[in-house]
Scaffold this active site. Structure first.
Site, short mmCIF file in Angstrom:
data_model
loop_
_atom_site.label_atom_id
_atom_site.label_comp_id
_atom_site.label_asym_id
_atom_site.label_seq_id
_atom_site.Cartn_x
_atom_site.Cartn_y
_atom_site.Cartn_z
CG HIS A 1 -22.41 -60.68 60.39
ND1 HIS A 1 -23.05 -59.56 60.87
CD2 HIS A 1 -21.19 -60.25 59.97
CE1 HIS A 1 -22.26 -58.50 60.76
NE2 HIS A 1 -21.13 -58.90 60.19
CB SER B 1 -17.76 -59.08 60.75
OG SER B 1 -18.52 -58.46 59.73
#
Length: 273
Positions: free
Chosen positions: A255, A48
């Site tokens: 993230h 990711s």
């Protein structure tokens, strides 16, 4: 006269051989140059952090992989126009997923490969879930378990991926990207994890990065250290490039934001590539 004719004949053979060898060498050089010129495609592999989760602007065709047009691979490709660009990085990917699902575009024409992988193997998501929802002691215990995995199992998993990349794309320059530290210690966060938990998570990220860098170096790959690029932009800083816990979109938690991709990952990758 007879000796002269023999001498002339031998000389002509030697000259012919020399020209033949020179021609063969030139042809080989031209062929090598052609192959080098052809190996200009770019393939972006990984998890990711490479697909761009957290950056938004996801390609609808990528489904759950959540490949973002704001992720560093897409930004680099837009700026440098490689002869081909294949973006196979996928949210949640582990080393086994890279081997099974992402290597198809690699070939003799691949000149550049990027990859971030290993965090999911080490249980990144479970570590953060444990630390957010459970006690400090449970958090530290789960982090130590992840560090043990990094020592015992992750190097072999990375070797399999790196060996496969080299076999499928022998002409490629391979750039392995690491992970940022999550927290600015003694920062602006007034609630959430304890300072001890934040420090342990940062140390675990460094530990994972060190193991990844070692495996990359042993395979002759370049390594991009993004921790320094994110310095001053961690969670609890005044200008974070990482999402904290996002209860409305939990998958984006921890993230990089779009700024983290463009300001953190992209310049590190560009320098290494």
């Amino acid at each position: 006269m007879k000796l002269s004719r023999i001498t002339a004949y031998m000389s002509s053979l030697l000259l012919a051989s020399a020209f033949a060898l020179t021609g063969a060498a030139a042809a080989h050089a031209d062929q090598s140059a052609d192959q080098g010129a052809a190996a200009t495609g770019y393939v972006a592999l990984g998890d990711s952090y490479s697909s761009g989760v957290g950056a938004g602007s996801y390609d609808s065709g990528s489904g759950d992989c959540k490949r973002s047009t704001r992720a560093y691979p897409a930004l680099w490709a837009a700026a440098h126009s490689p002869s081909s660009f294949n973006f196979t990085a996928c949210s949640g990917a582990r080393t086994g997923d890279v081997l099974a699902k992402q290597l198809g575009p690699l070939g003799s024409g691949t000149g550049l490969v990027s990859i971030s992988i290993g965090g999911n193997d080490a249980g990144f998501a479970d570590v953060m879930t444990t630390c957010v929802l459970q006690s400090e002691s449970n958090c530290i215990a789960r982090i130590n378990q992840a560090r043990q995995f990094v020592d015992s199992t992750l190097p072999g998993n990375l070797d399999k991926v790196y060996d496969a990349i080299s076999a499928k794309a022998p002409s490629a320059r391979v750039v392995v990207l690491g992970y940022p530290r999550f927290y600015k210690l003694s920062g602006s966060c007034l609630a959430g994890l304890s300072e001890r938990e934040r420090a342990a998570i940062n140390d675990a990220s460094d530990y994972l990065n060190a193991a990844t860098e070692k495996r990359a170096a042993d395979h002759g790959f370049a390594y991009g250290n993004v921790a320094s690029a994110f310095a001053g932009h961690e969670i609890c800083s005044g200008s974070p490039w990482l999402h904290s816990v996002n209860w409305t979109n939990i998958g984006e938690s921890y993230h990089p934001t779009a700024a983290g991709q463009s300001g953190g990952y992209l310049p590190v990758f560009t320098a290494a590539a």
